[in-house]
Scaffold this motif. Sequence first.
Motif: not given
Length: 120
Positions: A107-120
């Motif tokens: 199942l694919i969904s938009p990423g949670d904003g809490r994990h955006r730090y990983l996109d550095g």
Amino acid sequence: MGIYVAVRGWLECDKEQLAAAQEIISSHEDGHYSHGWGAPGRPVNWTHYLFYGADIRESAVDWLMHQIRDMARIPANEDGDRVTGLFLASHEIDGMTEWQVREGRLLISPGDGRHRYLDG
């Protein structure tokens, strides 16, 4: 140079399901992105984990998702447990998506904003 997607995550399963998942990986061996798969050398207790982590070309995303979908369809064990897991995929342009492996599906969904730090 191309567009890249950073994919990182894991699957949880039992010993037999892990063996089936490793067969799926072997059947899709590409000599490059396949090296992103890894598992602990010695499992701790009863849950087995299979990890993926790599920056892959956008064109390889379907190749990886196909493997994960095949792994999601591995039959439930005698306790009724299926392969489960979670991956975060960060596309250089389109942003992050979350890939959940549950109920025999991907199942694919938009990423949670809490994990955006990983996109550095």
